[in-house]
Design an enzyme around this catalytic site. Structure first.
Site, PDB file in Angstrom:
ATOM      1  N   LYS A 119       1.792  -3.584   6.696  1.00  0.00           N
ATOM      2  CA  LYS A 119       2.249  -3.596   5.288  1.00  0.00           C
ATOM      3  C   LYS A 119       3.748  -3.338   5.221  1.00  0.00           C
ATOM      4  O   LYS A 119       4.484  -3.997   4.475  1.00  0.00           O
ATOM      5  CB  LYS A 119       1.482  -2.540   4.476  1.00  0.00           C
ATOM      6  CG  LYS A 119      -0.006  -2.824   4.328  1.00  0.00           C
ATOM      7  CD  LYS A 119      -0.265  -4.067   3.489  1.00  0.00           C
ATOM      8  CE  LYS A 119      -1.730  -4.406   3.409  1.00  0.00           C
ATOM      9  NZ  LYS A 119      -2.000  -5.719   2.830  1.00  0.00           N
TER      10      LYS A 119
ATOM     11  N   TYR B   4      -2.350  -0.935  10.835  1.00  0.00           N
ATOM     12  CA  TYR B   4      -2.569  -1.489   9.488  1.00  0.00           C
ATOM     13  C   TYR B   4      -1.365  -1.169   8.599  1.00  0.00           C
ATOM     14  O   TYR B   4      -0.775  -2.061   7.972  1.00  0.00           O
ATOM     15  CB  TYR B   4      -3.861  -0.928   8.869  1.00  0.00           C
ATOM     16  CG  TYR B   4      -3.928  -1.162   7.377  1.00  0.00           C
ATOM     17  CD1 TYR B   4      -4.153  -2.434   6.866  1.00  0.00           C
ATOM     18  CD2 TYR B   4      -3.704  -0.119   6.468  1.00  0.00           C
ATOM     19  CE1 TYR B   4      -4.166  -2.663   5.492  1.00  0.00           C
ATOM     20  CE2 TYR B   4      -3.727  -0.328   5.113  1.00  0.00           C
ATOM     21  CZ  TYR B   4      -3.956  -1.602   4.618  1.00  0.00           C
ATOM     22  OH  TYR B   4      -3.962  -1.825   3.260  1.00  0.00           O
TER      23      TYR B   4
ATOM     24  N   SER C  46       0.833  -1.200   0.000  1.00  0.00           N
ATOM     25  CA  SER C  46       0.000   0.000   0.000  1.00  0.00           C
ATOM     26  C   SER C  46       0.864   1.245   0.000  1.00  0.00           C
ATOM     27  O   SER C  46       1.985   1.233   0.547  1.00  0.00           O
ATOM     28  CB  SER C  46      -0.863  -0.032   1.263  1.00  0.00           C
ATOM     29  OG  SER C  46      -1.433   1.225   1.482  1.00  0.00           O
TER      30      SER C  46
HETATM   31  P1  NAD Z   1     -11.141  -7.049   1.136  1.00  0.00           P
HETATM   32  O1  NAD Z   1     -11.360  -7.025   2.609  1.00  0.00           O
HETATM   33  O2  NAD Z   1     -12.286  -6.804   0.235  1.00  0.00           O
HETATM   34  O3  NAD Z   1     -10.461  -8.432   0.712  1.00  0.00           O
HETATM   35  C1  NAD Z   1      -9.613  -9.163   1.572  1.00  0.00           C
HETATM   36  C2  NAD Z   1     -10.114 -10.593   1.572  1.00  0.00           C
HETATM   37  O4  NAD Z   1      -9.266 -11.377   2.408  1.00  0.00           O
HETATM   38  C3  NAD Z   1     -11.541 -10.729   2.123  1.00  0.00           C
HETATM   39  O5  NAD Z   1     -12.313 -11.508   1.236  1.00  0.00           O
HETATM   40  C4  NAD Z   1     -11.345 -11.427   3.471  1.00  0.00           C
HETATM   41  O6  NAD Z   1     -12.444 -12.234   3.814  1.00  0.00           O
HETATM   42  C5  NAD Z   1     -10.086 -12.225   3.200  1.00  0.00           C
HETATM   43  N1  NAD Z   1      -9.306 -12.547   4.402  1.00  0.00           N
HETATM   44  C6  NAD Z   1      -8.926 -11.718   5.398  1.00  0.00           C
HETATM   45  N2  NAD Z   1      -8.189 -12.380   6.306  1.00  0.00           N
HETATM   46  C7  NAD Z   1      -8.105 -13.664   5.879  1.00  0.00           C
HETATM   47  C8  NAD Z   1      -7.472 -14.832   6.383  1.00  0.00           C
HETATM   48  N3  NAD Z   1      -6.779 -14.803   7.523  1.00  0.00           N
HETATM   49  N4  NAD Z   1      -7.599 -15.978   5.685  1.00  0.00           N
HETATM   50  C9  NAD Z   1      -8.300 -16.026   4.535  1.00  0.00           C
HETATM   51  N5  NAD Z   1      -8.905 -14.946   4.001  1.00  0.00           N
HETATM   52  C10 NAD Z   1      -8.810 -13.784   4.672  1.00  0.00           C
HETATM   53  O7  NAD Z   1      -9.950  -5.999   0.825  1.00  0.00           O
HETATM   54  P2  NAD Z   1      -9.427  -5.436  -0.576  1.00  0.00           P
HETATM   55  O8  NAD Z   1      -9.793  -4.001  -0.647  1.00  0.00           O
HETATM   56  O9  NAD Z   1      -9.778  -6.346  -1.676  1.00  0.00           O
HETATM   57  O10 NAD Z   1      -7.870  -5.494  -0.294  1.00  0.00           O
HETATM   58  C11 NAD Z   1      -7.081  -6.611  -0.672  1.00  0.00           C
HETATM   59  C12 NAD Z   1      -5.667  -6.385  -0.176  1.00  0.00           C
HETATM   60  O11 NAD Z   1      -5.168  -5.152  -0.702  1.00  0.00           O
HETATM   61  C13 NAD Z   1      -5.559  -6.286   1.339  1.00  0.00           C
HETATM   62  O12 NAD Z   1      -4.364  -6.923   1.743  1.00  0.00           O
HETATM   63  C14 NAD Z   1      -5.474  -4.800   1.573  1.00  0.00           C
HETATM   64  O13 NAD Z   1      -4.797  -4.480   2.756  1.00  0.00           O
HETATM   65  C15 NAD Z   1      -4.691  -4.340   0.353  1.00  0.00           C
HETATM   66  N6  NAD Z   1      -4.916  -2.924   0.015  1.00  0.00           N
HETATM   67  C16 NAD Z   1      -6.201  -2.467  -0.147  1.00  0.00           C
HETATM   68  C17 NAD Z   1      -6.422  -1.122  -0.431  1.00  0.00           C
HETATM   69  C18 NAD Z   1      -7.813  -0.587  -0.596  1.00  0.00           C
HETATM   70  O14 NAD Z   1      -7.992   0.642  -0.520  1.00  0.00           O
HETATM   71  N7  NAD Z   1      -8.829  -1.393  -0.829  1.00  0.00           N
HETATM   72  C19 NAD Z   1      -5.329  -0.250  -0.557  1.00  0.00           C
HETATM   73  C20 NAD Z   1      -4.037  -0.762  -0.380  1.00  0.00           C
HETATM   74  C21 NAD Z   1      -3.845  -2.114  -0.100  1.00  0.00           C
END
Ligand code: NAD
Ligand code: UDP
Length: 336
Positions: free
Chosen positions: A153, A149, A124
């Site tokens: 990362k 958080y 991120s």
């Molecule tokens: P999201 O919450 O929609 O997707 C994450 C998925 O991981 C979910 O389906 C959740 O159920 C699953 N999950 C969480 N912990 C788990 C575990 N221990 N075992 C199995 N499954 C698990 O989030 P997203 O927006 O799709 O983000 C995906 C990744 O990208 C994350 O790592 C997030 O930190 C990173 N990210 C997101 C953003 C954003 O703004 N959306 C920005 C930067 C980084």
């Protein structure tokens, strides 16, 4: 080629699954549905016209993960699974460190025991902390994160870098996302936050659909053109396509690479409100409130490294991001 997608039922994961299937990869999805719904998997199959393997499993469950690697022939992993709410991470730091860092450590251990050493990781822009000046470049110093958080990362980037130093057979891609918004063109998959959205775009779309009364704009006294915070919003489909390029690179060799995935353009909160109103034809009520603790004025990427090395560039503009976010919200007023 078979790709394990952790967190594949989530927002970015589901869009990436579709692009992987469209590009001809086989996928194996693992998710524990902590922050997603099974229905998103049905819709991935519907939109792609393809079936895929799915395991309901927590990535911290070493035995469960090992079984997946034994059952399937996994060539590489795209690792999305994790917790992502900044505010919640301040209330539940132990859960965040356990899930994000513990989950990644377990995953890497199971991967190497099964001879799979290729991983694309969801990092991120938050790893740049608050001391760098935008446009942010991959060479800038990281750290100085302001919440658990962000620190997970940052720490995972260090863990994966140390892993590579210890064993150069690994191929690792650290993708630093800026602000993903938008949804698949079909309006069938999109972001489905639990409870009150933390992020700007889902809040805007919920005000527009009448689920929330008014958007709180967190501060209008920043040193930005209109005083509201400036961010680099990127269409989630562009982001998904960036993963395909990063995957091709890890499949093609070894090494550790870091890429910004952003557009390189910053928009203020009020720019986004205006663009959304134009795209949707719906007025968004908003009021200016105090700054949100931990927010910075401006954050946008220099995405040139991804273009030079991966041939990837975000193609979709702010209007399309708003149109697609609105199509998803208006066709699915209560999410999945
Ligand atoms: P999201 O919450 O929609 O997707 C994450 C998925 O991981 C979910 O389906 C959740 O159920 C699953 N999950 C969480 N912990 C788990 C575990 N221990 N075992 C199995 N499954 C698990 O989030 P997203 O927006 O799709 O983000 C995906 C990744 O990208 C994350 O790592 C997030 O930190 C990173 N990210 C997101 C953003 C954003 O703004 N959306 C920005 C930067 C980084
Ligand atoms: N923001 C806002 N109201 C909201 C949510 C967000 O004014 O209800 C602002 C926030 O202060 C920041 C921008 O919108 O300037 C993007 O915030 P978001 O939480 O979506 O992403 P961040 O960049 O913080 O990860």
């Amino acid at each position: 080629m078979s790709i394990l997608v952790t967190g594949g039922a989530g927002y970015i994961g589901s869009h990436t699954c579709i692009e992987l299937l469209n590009a001809g990869y086989e996928i194996v999805v693992v998710d524990n549905f902590y922050n997603s719904k099974k229905e998103s998997l049905n819709r991935i199959a519907e939109l792609s016209g393809k079936q895929f393997a799915f395991y309901e499993c927590d990535i911290r469950d070493a035995e469960g993960m090992d079984k997946i690697f034994k059952n399937e022939k996994i060539d590489a992993v795209i690792h999305f699974a994790g917790l992502k709410a900044v505010g919640e991470s301040c209330q539940k730091p132990v859960e965040y460190y356990d899930n994000n860092i513990g989950g990644t450590l377990t995953l890497c251990d199971v991967m190497r025991k099964n001879g799979c050493k290729k991983i694309v990781f969801s990092s991120s822009a938050t790893v740049y902390g608050s001391n760098n000046i935008s446009p942010l470049k991959e060479t800038m110093q990281t750290g100085g994160t302001t919440n658990p958080y962000g620190t997970t990362k940052y720490m995972i980037e260090i863990i994966l870098s140390d892993l590579f130093k210890s064993d150069e057979e690994w191929a690792i891609s650290l993708l630093r996302y800026f602000n993903p918004i938008g949804a698949h063109k079909s309006g069938r998959i999109g972001e489905d936050p639990n409870g009150i959205p933390n992020n700007l775009m889902p809040f805007i779309t919920q005000v527009a659909i009448g689920k929330r009364e008014c958007l709180s704009v967190f501060g209008d006294d920043y040193d930005t053109p209109d005083g509201t915070g400036v961010r680099d919003y990127i269409h989630v489909v562009d982001l998904a396509l960036g993963h395909i390029k990063a995957l091709e690179k890890v499949l093609g060799g070894t090494g550790l690479d870091i890429y910004n995935l952003g557009t390189g353009t910053g928009y203020s909160v009020l720019d986004v409100v205006k663009a959304f109103e134009k795209a949707s034809g719906v007025k968004v009520n908003y009021k200016i409130v105090d700054r949100r603790p931990g927010d910075i004025a401006t954050c946008y990427s220099d995405p040139s490294k991804a273009l030079e090395e991966l041939g990837w560039k975000a193609e979709r503009g702010i209007e399309e991001m708003c149109e697609d976010s609105w199509r998803w919200q208006s066709q699915n007023p209560n999410g999945y």
